[in-house]
Design a protein around this motif. Sequence first.
Motif, mmCIF file in Angstrom:
data_model
loop_
_atom_site.group_PDB
_atom_site.id
_atom_site.type_symbol
_atom_site.label_atom_id
_atom_site.label_comp_id
_atom_site.label_asym_id
_atom_site.label_seq_id
_atom_site.Cartn_x
_atom_site.Cartn_y
_atom_site.Cartn_z
ATOM 1 N N ASP A 285 14.379 7.240 -0.167
ATOM 2 C CA ASP A 285 13.582 6.065 -0.515
ATOM 3 C C ASP A 285 12.168 6.105 0.064
ATOM 4 O OD1 ASP A 285 14.392 5.853 2.120
ATOM 5 O OD2 ASP A 285 14.758 3.684 2.039
ATOM 6 N N PHE A 286 11.817 7.183 0.779
ATOM 7 C CA PHE A 286 10.534 7.183 1.479
ATOM 8 C C PHE A 286 9.353 7.186 0.514
ATOM 9 C CE2 PHE A 286 6.899 9.115 3.635
ATOM 10 C CZ PHE A 286 6.830 8.339 4.781
ATOM 11 N N PHE A 287 9.255 8.190 -0.342
ATOM 12 C CA PHE A 287 8.093 8.277 -1.230
ATOM 13 C C PHE A 287 8.073 7.208 -2.323
ATOM 14 C CE2 PHE A 287 7.428 12.531 0.668
ATOM 15 C CZ PHE A 287 6.105 12.360 1.025
ATOM 16 N N PRO A 288 9.220 6.731 -2.825
ATOM 17 C CA PRO A 288 9.154 5.564 -3.717
ATOM 18 C C PRO A 288 8.516 4.344 -3.055
ATOM 19 C CG PRO A 288 11.252 6.666 -4.000
ATOM 20 C CD PRO A 288 10.569 7.347 -2.842
ATOM 21 N N VAL A 293 3.478 0.717 -2.254
ATOM 22 C CA VAL A 293 2.366 0.148 -1.494
ATOM 23 C C VAL A 293 1.043 0.804 -1.896
ATOM 24 C CG1 VAL A 293 3.706 -0.700 0.458
ATOM 25 C CG2 VAL A 293 2.918 1.676 0.462
ATOM 26 N N SER A 294 1.096 2.070 -2.307
ATOM 27 C CA SER A 294 -0.124 2.741 -2.766
ATOM 28 C C SER A 294 -0.683 2.066 -4.011
ATOM 29 C CB SER A 294 0.156 4.217 -3.065
ATOM 30 O OG SER A 294 0.542 4.917 -1.907
ATOM 31 N N GLY A 316 -3.068 7.748 -3.546
ATOM 32 C CA GLY A 316 -2.038 7.461 -2.546
ATOM 33 C C GLY A 316 -2.534 6.449 -1.537
ATOM 34 N N LEU A 317 -2.534 6.831 -0.273
ATOM 35 C CA LEU A 317 -3.043 5.965 0.785
ATOM 36 C C LEU A 317 -4.261 6.600 1.456
ATOM 37 C CD1 LEU A 317 0.336 4.674 2.233
ATOM 38 C CD2 LEU A 317 -1.396 3.334 1.006
ATOM 39 N N MET A 318 -5.118 7.169 0.636
ATOM 40 C CA MET A 318 -6.382 7.765 1.072
ATOM 41 C C MET A 318 -7.474 7.273 0.135
ATOM 42 S SD MET A 318 -7.212 11.829 1.503
ATOM 43 C CE MET A 318 -8.768 12.408 2.185
ATOM 44 N N TRP A 319 -8.304 6.332 0.630
ATOM 45 C CA TRP A 319 -9.272 5.674 -0.241
ATOM 46 C C TRP A 319 -10.647 5.616 0.397
ATOM 47 C CZ3 TRP A 319 -8.523 4.373 -5.226
ATOM 48 C CH2 TRP A 319 -7.203 4.474 -5.695
ATOM 49 N N LEU A 357 1.661 5.523 6.158
ATOM 50 C CA LEU A 357 2.497 5.508 4.964
ATOM 51 C C LEU A 357 3.592 4.459 5.047
ATOM 52 C CD1 LEU A 357 2.987 9.381 4.496
ATOM 53 C CD2 LEU A 357 1.017 7.958 3.902
ATOM 54 N N THR A 358 3.827 3.956 6.233
ATOM 55 C CA THR A 358 4.850 2.935 6.461
ATOM 56 C C THR A 358 4.302 1.518 6.332
ATOM 57 O OG1 THR A 358 4.394 3.146 8.838
ATOM 58 C CG2 THR A 358 6.245 4.418 7.950
ATOM 59 N N ILE A 359 3.108 1.374 5.833
ATOM 60 C CA ILE A 359 2.508 0.053 5.673
ATOM 61 C C ILE A 359 3.376 -0.817 4.769
ATOM 62 C CG2 ILE A 359 1.088 0.769 3.692
ATOM 63 C CD1 ILE A 359 -1.146 -1.046 4.790
#
Length: 375
Positions: A285-288, A293-294, A316-319, A357-359
């Motif tokens: 379930d990690f990447f889903p 959140v991304s 992803g989570l890089m903005w 990534l855990t946001i």
Amino acid sequence: MTYLFPNYARKPFEIVTGLGLTVTDNQGKEYLDFTSGIGVVNLGHHHPAVEQALAEQARQLWHMPNLYENHLQEEVAQALVGELGYVGFFCNSGAEANEAAIKLVRKARGKSKIVTFQHSFHGRTYGAMSATGQASIHAGFAPLVPDFHYGVYNDFDSLALVDEEVAGVMVEVIQGEGGVIVAEEAWLQALARRCQEVGALLVIDEVQTGMGRTGSLFAFQQFGIEPDIFTLAKGLGNGFPVGAMFGKGELAASFGPGSHGSTFGGNKLAMAVALAVVKTMQAPDFFPQVAQVSQQLAKGLQELRAPKLCEVRGRGLMWGLEFSDQEELLRVMAAAEAKGLLTLRAGEKVLRLLPALTITPAEVTQGLSILADVL
């Protein structure tokens, strides 16, 4: 009075504790951390599985040199690359990983010419700094390591630089320090094909984009390419110093005994931590959850409006949020910090966001709310 070189422009406060995405300074003020220690603490601060792995290994053995077998190195390498056909070398940082890649490229191909790109960043040691396509990073350190040539990122004409004299090409899938500039898929695929045509080794620098930062374990997996070599660091240790270089199996003969090494690289503590990080990210379930959140963050950032906000880009989570002038960028960063949101700078006028990534969805909403207020 300070006993330190002034090579860092430090904030006038110290972060002393952290849990998840919340950190607290030495004055007791809390912040929502959208920096992850510059893309390092990808699982958040104080992650229980990572801490447990470190503590358990610390009670057994901290360090032995690479004169002996190390089952943890084998386990981490297998967990990272599985059946992809790569072999690994472990070190202590992204710069060291890129240095190893540069050495491997030149030794394997018997040539010295390497192509990189303007606005790239590959580290501050001499080889990695020479690979970096930024004059400001080079200033004062000439002569650099010779035979690095800089193309224009996302420019098809620059592919002509990659000829039969080139040993390898080093490139980021997203230029992080250069301003969060995303590679065009067609261009990156054309670059990969060009490398194959002339026999040059393709090196993907995944120091910042790797370990889930862009929504997959490695960013290159989203672009339909398979590098000959790729490098990792930052998120691999979630704050514990560790780097890695992986190369295709056929390159192993070029890195035989005595060709390269590291005293601390791949030590037991680092490997125990890295294994815990990889196993955490391999949970079904990690990447889903990261994708969820991304998407929320991407949508919220794209909806932001301000007179001096020119462009929002990332994956992803890089903005990155690019502003029309540097003064506005610095104002936004300072105002966000005052409201309890830590952010980063990239390039000259880009606000960089690298939350863990855990946001949680609630933390995404909180961060977006602060940014909207500041803008």
